[in-house]
Each structure stands twice: as C-alpha cells, then as structure tokens.
Design a protein around this motif. Structure first.
Motif, short mmCIF file in Angstrom:
data_model
loop_
_atom_site.label_atom_id
_atom_site.label_comp_id
_atom_site.label_asym_id
_atom_site.label_seq_id
_atom_site.Cartn_x
_atom_site.Cartn_y
_atom_site.Cartn_z
N CYS A 120 0.87 -1.27 -0.01
CA CYS A 120 -0.02 -0.06 0.01
C CYS A 120 0.88 1.25 0.18
O CYS A 120 0.68 2.12 -0.80
CB CYS A 120 -0.74 -0.01 1.21
SG CYS A 120 -2.35 1.21 1.30
N LEU A 121 1.98 1.28 0.76
CA LEU A 121 2.75 2.23 1.04
C LEU A 121 3.63 2.49 -0.33
O LEU A 121 4.09 3.73 -1.01
CB LEU A 121 3.78 2.27 2.02
CG LEU A 121 4.81 3.42 2.41
CD1 LEU A 121 3.91 4.77 2.80
CD2 LEU A 121 5.35 3.15 3.60
N ALA A 163 -3.26 -8.92 -2.63
CA ALA A 163 -2.41 -10.02 -3.55
C ALA A 163 -1.45 -10.23 -2.32
O ALA A 163 -0.99 -11.21 -1.76
CB ALA A 163 -1.98 -9.78 -4.57
N GLY A 164 -1.06 -9.08 -1.65
CA GLY A 164 -0.11 -8.94 -0.70
C GLY A 164 -0.61 -9.80 0.84
O GLY A 164 0.23 -10.65 1.26
N ALA A 165 -1.65 -9.49 1.08
CA ALA A 165 -2.35 -10.07 2.08
C ALA A 165 -2.45 -11.54 1.92
O ALA A 165 -2.29 -12.59 2.76
CB ALA A 165 -3.82 -9.43 2.46
N LEU A 166 -3.15 -11.95 0.77
CA LEU A 166 -3.20 -13.48 0.50
C LEU A 166 -1.94 -14.35 0.56
O LEU A 166 -1.63 -15.31 1.01
CB LEU A 166 -3.70 -13.61 -0.81
CG LEU A 166 -5.17 -13.43 -1.09
CD1 LEU A 166 -5.78 -13.30 -2.60
CD2 LEU A 166 -6.06 -14.37 -0.22
N THR A 167 -0.71 -13.74 0.10
CA THR A 167 0.48 -14.22 -0.05
C THR A 167 1.13 -14.21 1.47
O THR A 167 1.81 -15.31 1.77
CB THR A 167 1.48 -13.23 -0.82
OG1 THR A 167 0.97 -13.12 -2.35
CG2 THR A 167 3.00 -13.68 -0.93
N THR A 195 -9.61 -4.70 2.09
CA THR A 195 -8.15 -4.96 2.53
C THR A 195 -7.34 -3.69 2.56
O THR A 195 -6.62 -3.45 3.20
CB THR A 195 -7.68 -6.28 1.81
OG1 THR A 195 -8.55 -7.33 2.19
CG2 THR A 195 -6.24 -6.58 2.33
N TYR A 196 -7.69 -2.99 1.36
CA TYR A 196 -6.92 -1.89 1.03
C TYR A 196 -7.23 -0.94 2.14
O TYR A 196 -6.16 -0.34 2.76
CB TYR A 196 -7.15 -1.26 -0.38
CG TYR A 196 -6.98 0.11 -0.61
CD1 TYR A 196 -5.66 0.66 -0.70
CD2 TYR A 196 -7.88 1.25 -0.22
CE1 TYR A 196 -5.15 1.79 -0.79
CE2 TYR A 196 -7.38 2.60 -0.65
CZ TYR A 196 -6.08 2.80 -0.78
OH TYR A 196 -5.78 4.11 -0.85
N GLU A 197 -8.42 -0.71 2.47
CA GLU A 197 -8.82 0.45 3.52
C GLU A 197 -8.14 0.13 4.92
O GLU A 197 -7.79 0.96 5.75
CB GLU A 197 -10.11 0.57 3.56
CG GLU A 197 -10.88 1.25 2.40
CD GLU A 197 -12.44 1.43 2.25
OE1 GLU A 197 -12.99 0.72 3.33
OE2 GLU A 197 -12.83 2.27 1.59
N ALA A 198 -8.21 -1.26 5.29
CA ALA A 198 -7.65 -1.57 6.56
C ALA A 198 -6.03 -1.30 6.62
O ALA A 198 -5.46 -1.03 7.67
CB ALA A 198 -7.90 -3.24 6.66
N ALA A 199 -5.27 -1.41 5.44
CA ALA A 199 -3.91 -1.21 5.49
C ALA A 199 -3.65 0.12 5.31
O ALA A 199 -2.66 0.59 5.92
CB ALA A 199 -3.39 -1.91 3.84
#
Length: 223
Positions: free
Chosen positions: A13-14, A36-40, A95-99
C-alpha cells in the motif's frame, strides 16, 4: 527493505503511493495489489492453504494480531469457497482500507478530515513519511533489476518486488518484461514461494491474477 515491521499488504500500500503527489492512488489496481499481498502473507504463514486451487483456511481459530491479515482471514472463513484469482479482487477495497488505516495508525500516512461544500464529511489521506515511500520504491527496483541472487533476499522482499511488478506500481515501467525481466520474476517467485509446500503455485496464481487485472484495467477503451 526499510521498516520491515510492516506487513506485506501495508508495505505494498505504501509502495503504491506516489511520493511526488503524496495523495493516495485509490484505484482498483492498488486494491488488487494490496489484497494480493495479504493473500501471499497469510499463505506464507501457513494460515491459508491451497486445496485443488481453492483458498482454504488452515483452521478456524488462528489469528496473526495484524488487523489487515485477520480481517481477510475472517472474510475467507465466512465466505463461499473461491480460487486465488477470485480472491485477489473480491471485496479487495476492504483490505486496502484496512492497510491504509494501519499506515495512518503507525504515522506513515496522515488523515485530514474536511467537509465537501461545507456539509459532507470527507477525509484526504496524505503521505507523511515521503522518504520511506521513496526508499521502498528504490529497494523494489534494486530487487527487480539487480544481480543479487534471489536466495540471498528475504521472502518478503522478493514478494514485494514481484507483486509490484505485476501491478505496474511503485517500480519502473516495464519492470519484469523482456527475457531478462521474465527470468528475474521467475527467480524471485521461486524465492517467495519457498516458505511452505504449495507456495510457489500460490504465488504464481496471485501474480497471474494481479497481472491479468492490471492488463484489463489498463487497456484503452474500445481497444
């Protein structure tokens, strides 16, 4: 990479934040990249497994202590079964908003509250630690274009660079293209897929999903 305490989705995200603009790139492509990062990351920790292509929780009770990852775990557990490529985009904005909120809480991003037309509440998210975002981009470029063997990189650094290249965000345009680029992507995919049985397949599926979504959303209208 700098600030290694950040989870993989928060780092992506950053990384996707353009330091020259400082405001968020709140687009579907960024949402897919972060998901995709969270799944990985969850697969790397053994909390999501592959069952004939279906994303499957390892159990119903495990938690990571990370709000982004635990939110996705709960979503997968409570939803109908789906394949990896589907989960890259299903409710990806959540997931984006949580990140993004995690980055706000840790001081990387600043939330500026305002009112549109003096009435409707709104929030602008502004990059606070610009130097960190720039350093993440530079490190991802070095991973993709450098000659350091993938085996000497951390799995998380390899995954960060591979997924960023798939999304075309935070790395030089065309990164991972051409014969050399494809070979490097394959080498890095092998590295970030070495953590557990089946990880290489999982990373390949997630990478392919991000690449496909990026190509679809980047295609010119009527092309």
């Amino acid at each position: 990479m700098p600030n290694g305490s950040l989870s993989l989705p928060a780092r992506l995200c950053l990384l996707a934040w353009d330091p020259a603009r400082t405001t968020a790139a709140d687009t579907a492509r960024v949402h897919h990249l972060v998901r995709a990062g969270a799944l990985t990351e969850l697969a790397r920790r053994g909390l999501l497994t592959d069952d004939e292509g279906i994303v499957t929780p390892a159990d119903l009770d495990s938690r990571t202590g990370d709000a982004v990852l635990d939110g996705l775990l709960e979503l997968v557990r409570e939803s109908m079964p789906h394949r990896w490529r589907s989960w890259v985009r299903l409710y990806a904005r959540v997931t984006y908003e949580a990140a993004r909120e995690q980055l706000v809480a840790e001081g990387y991003v600043r939330a500026e509250r305002k009112r549109v037309l003096g009435v409707f509440p709104s929030v602008d998210y502004v990059l606070e630690r610009v130097a960190v975002a720039r350093a993440l981009r530079e490190e991802a470029r070095h991973v993709l274009e450098g000659t350091l063997p993938a085996g000497r990189l951390s799995e998380r650094d390899a995954a960060t660079a591979v997924l960023a290249a798939a999304a075309g965000l935070g790395v030089p345009e065309g990164a991972g293209s051409g014969a050399h680029g494809r070979d490097r992507i394959a080498e890095l995919t092998g590295r970030c897929g070495s953590a557990a049985p089946g990880m290489r397949k999982i990373v390949g599926e997630v990478w392919g999903a991000v690449s496909d979504e990026t190509a679809r959303t980047s295609a010119p209208a009527g092309g």
